[in-house]
Design a protein around this motif. Structure first.
Motif, PDB file in Angstrom:
ATOM      1  N   GLN A 125       0.838  -1.206   0.000  1.00  0.00           N
ATOM      2  CA  GLN A 125       0.000   0.000   0.000  1.00  0.00           C
ATOM      3  C   GLN A 125       0.870   1.253   0.000  1.00  0.00           C
ATOM      4  O   GLN A 125       0.605   2.203  -0.737  1.00  0.00           O
ATOM      5  CB  GLN A 125      -0.941   0.004   1.209  1.00  0.00           C
ATOM      6  CG  GLN A 125      -1.808   1.232   1.322  1.00  0.00           C
ATOM      7  CD  GLN A 125      -2.854   1.332   0.233  1.00  0.00           C
ATOM      8  OE1 GLN A 125      -3.190   0.355  -0.425  1.00  0.00           O
ATOM      9  NE2 GLN A 125      -3.376   2.514   0.027  1.00  0.00           N
ATOM     10  N   ILE A 126       1.915   1.254   0.794  1.00  0.00           N
ATOM     11  CA  ILE A 126       2.829   2.400   0.839  1.00  0.00           C
ATOM     12  C   ILE A 126       3.500   2.578  -0.517  1.00  0.00           C
ATOM     13  O   ILE A 126       3.620   3.699  -1.021  1.00  0.00           O
ATOM     14  CB  ILE A 126       3.865   2.231   1.966  1.00  0.00           C
ATOM     15  CG1 ILE A 126       3.173   2.275   3.329  1.00  0.00           C
ATOM     16  CG2 ILE A 126       4.949   3.316   1.883  1.00  0.00           C
ATOM     17  CD1 ILE A 126       4.048   1.848   4.500  1.00  0.00           C
ATOM     18  N   LYS A 127       3.904   1.481  -1.142  1.00  0.00           N
ATOM     19  CA  LYS A 127       4.528   1.551  -2.466  1.00  0.00           C
ATOM     20  C   LYS A 127       3.565   2.155  -3.495  1.00  0.00           C
ATOM     21  O   LYS A 127       3.968   2.939  -4.348  1.00  0.00           O
ATOM     22  CB  LYS A 127       4.979   0.167  -2.939  1.00  0.00           C
ATOM     23  CG  LYS A 127       6.239  -0.326  -2.271  1.00  0.00           C
ATOM     24  CD  LYS A 127       6.617  -1.692  -2.843  1.00  0.00           C
ATOM     25  CE  LYS A 127       7.897  -2.219  -2.263  1.00  0.00           C
ATOM     26  NZ  LYS A 127       8.256  -3.533  -2.823  1.00  0.00           N
ATOM     27  N   ARG A 128       2.290   1.790  -3.406  1.00  0.00           N
ATOM     28  CA  ARG A 128       1.300   2.358  -4.333  1.00  0.00           C
ATOM     29  C   ARG A 128       1.157   3.860  -4.127  1.00  0.00           C
ATOM     30  O   ARG A 128       1.045   4.611  -5.093  1.00  0.00           O
ATOM     31  CB  ARG A 128      -0.063   1.675  -4.178  1.00  0.00           C
ATOM     32  CG  ARG A 128      -0.092   0.303  -4.818  1.00  0.00           C
ATOM     33  CD  ARG A 128      -1.471  -0.305  -4.938  1.00  0.00           C
ATOM     34  NE  ARG A 128      -2.513   0.497  -5.522  1.00  0.00           N
ATOM     35  CZ  ARG A 128      -2.731   0.638  -6.834  1.00  0.00           C
ATOM     36  NH1 ARG A 128      -1.939   0.058  -7.684  1.00  0.00           N
ATOM     37  NH2 ARG A 128      -3.744   1.359  -7.273  1.00  0.00           N
ATOM     38  N   VAL A 129       1.173   4.296  -2.886  1.00  0.00           N
ATOM     39  CA  VAL A 129       1.094   5.731  -2.597  1.00  0.00           C
ATOM     40  C   VAL A 129       2.322   6.439  -3.162  1.00  0.00           C
ATOM     41  O   VAL A 129       2.206   7.482  -3.818  1.00  0.00           O
ATOM     42  CB  VAL A 129       0.963   5.986  -1.074  1.00  0.00           C
ATOM     43  CG1 VAL A 129       1.131   7.468  -0.749  1.00  0.00           C
ATOM     44  CG2 VAL A 129      -0.375   5.471  -0.558  1.00  0.00           C
ATOM     45  N   VAL A 130       3.493   5.871  -2.938  1.00  0.00           N
ATOM     46  CA  VAL A 130       4.737   6.457  -3.439  1.00  0.00           C
ATOM     47  C   VAL A 130       4.715   6.520  -4.968  1.00  0.00           C
ATOM     48  O   VAL A 130       5.064   7.546  -5.563  1.00  0.00           O
ATOM     49  CB  VAL A 130       5.968   5.664  -2.936  1.00  0.00           C
ATOM     50  CG1 VAL A 130       7.234   6.105  -3.642  1.00  0.00           C
ATOM     51  CG2 VAL A 130       6.114   5.826  -1.421  1.00  0.00           C
ATOM     52  N   ASP A 131       4.275   5.441  -5.612  1.00  0.00           N
ATOM     53  CA  ASP A 131       4.202   5.425  -7.071  1.00  0.00           C
ATOM     54  C   ASP A 131       3.222   6.477  -7.587  1.00  0.00           C
ATOM     55  O   ASP A 131       3.527   7.202  -8.539  1.00  0.00           O
ATOM     56  CB  ASP A 131       3.783   4.045  -7.591  1.00  0.00           C
ATOM     57  CG  ASP A 131       4.888   3.015  -7.499  1.00  0.00           C
ATOM     58  OD1 ASP A 131       6.053   3.401  -7.269  1.00  0.00           O
ATOM     59  OD2 ASP A 131       4.586   1.815  -7.652  1.00  0.00           O
ATOM     60  N   ALA A 132       2.062   6.559  -6.975  1.00  0.00           N
ATOM     61  CA  ALA A 132       1.062   7.542  -7.411  1.00  0.00           C
ATOM     62  C   ALA A 132       1.607   8.957  -7.260  1.00  0.00           C
ATOM     63  O   ALA A 132       1.388   9.807  -8.113  1.00  0.00           O
ATOM     64  CB  ALA A 132      -0.226   7.382  -6.610  1.00  0.00           C
ATOM     65  N   LYS A 133       2.335   9.166  -6.198  1.00  0.00           N
ATOM     66  CA  LYS A 133       2.890  10.492  -5.921  1.00  0.00           C
ATOM     67  C   LYS A 133       4.060  10.808  -6.846  1.00  0.00           C
ATOM     68  O   LYS A 133       4.092  11.864  -7.476  1.00  0.00           O
ATOM     69  CB  LYS A 133       3.325  10.548  -4.458  1.00  0.00           C
ATOM     70  CG  LYS A 133       3.690  11.909  -3.957  1.00  0.00           C
ATOM     71  CD  LYS A 133       3.916  11.830  -2.448  1.00  0.00           C
ATOM     72  CE  LYS A 133       4.547  13.066  -1.930  1.00  0.00           C
ATOM     73  NZ  LYS A 133       5.894  13.282  -2.377  1.00  0.00           N
ATOM     74  N   GLU A 134       5.001   9.909  -6.949  1.00  0.00           N
ATOM     75  CA  GLU A 134       6.229  10.185  -7.693  1.00  0.00           C
ATOM     76  C   GLU A 134       6.102   9.917  -9.187  1.00  0.00           C
ATOM     77  O   GLU A 134       6.488  10.747 -10.003  1.00  0.00           O
ATOM     78  CB  GLU A 134       7.387   9.366  -7.110  1.00  0.00           C
ATOM     79  CG  GLU A 134       7.783   9.806  -5.725  1.00  0.00           C
ATOM     80  CD  GLU A 134       8.929   9.004  -5.137  1.00  0.00           C
ATOM     81  OE1 GLU A 134       9.475   8.118  -5.831  1.00  0.00           O
ATOM     82  OE2 GLU A 134       9.279   9.269  -3.974  1.00  0.00           O
ATOM     83  N   VAL A 135       5.563   8.787  -9.551  1.00  0.00           N
ATOM     84  CA  VAL A 135       5.502   8.412 -10.957  1.00  0.00           C
ATOM     85  C   VAL A 135       4.388   9.173 -11.673  1.00  0.00           C
ATOM     86  O   VAL A 135       4.579   9.692 -12.767  1.00  0.00           O
ATOM     87  CB  VAL A 135       5.319   6.886 -11.124  1.00  0.00           C
ATOM     88  CG1 VAL A 135       5.151   6.515 -12.575  1.00  0.00           C
ATOM     89  CG2 VAL A 135       6.490   6.139 -10.506  1.00  0.00           C
TER      90      VAL A 135
END
Length: 138
Positions: free
Chosen positions: A49-59
């Protein structure tokens, strides 16, 4: 269960422990389990879930507010799916589902716009690269 401490989660996800705690505070991720000593204990699902948030934010370039909005829509859909399957009164849920559908269309349109902007930048970079290569070959 295989518990993961916040230090390891920070290493895996590439964000700081402070950011992880902030994501918990604003509801982007659920509060993790805690040990007897109050150490945060995460599951692999929490890390994903944290990785998805990071991806949505950064990518994707989403703001935290946009990520929150997306996650709230997703949560509402899952809640309604369960309620819809067990409820006999579907009229109230119909109007709420229509509202969710509008939100999803807005999210999709926003993502499409961002993708178009990214494609434009990509094309510009390709063009600049071709110009540099032609100058190098002179």
């Amino acid at each position: 269960m295989n518990w993961i401490k916040i230090d390891e989660v920070a290493k895996i996800t590439g964000i700081t422990k402070r950011a992880i705690r902030y994501y918990e505070e604003i509801g982007l991720i659920q509060q993790p389990e805690r040990s007897d000593g109050q150490v945060r204990l995460y599951t692999e699902k929490d890390v994903q879930q944290i990785k998805r948030v990071v991806d949505a934010k950064e990518v994707l370039g989403f703001s935290l507010q946009e990520v929150q909005h997306f996650l709230s829509i997703k949560e509402r859909i899952l809640e309604h799916k369960e309620q819809y399957e067990t409820s006999r009164d579907k009229t109230f849920q119909q109007s709420e589902l229509e509202e969710i559908a509008v939100g999803l269309i807005e999210q999709r349109d926003m993502l499409q716009e961002k993708m178009e902007k990214m494609k434009s930048f990509q094309d510009e970079l390709k063009d600049l690269n071709q110009k540099v290569e032609s100058l190098l070959n002179v």
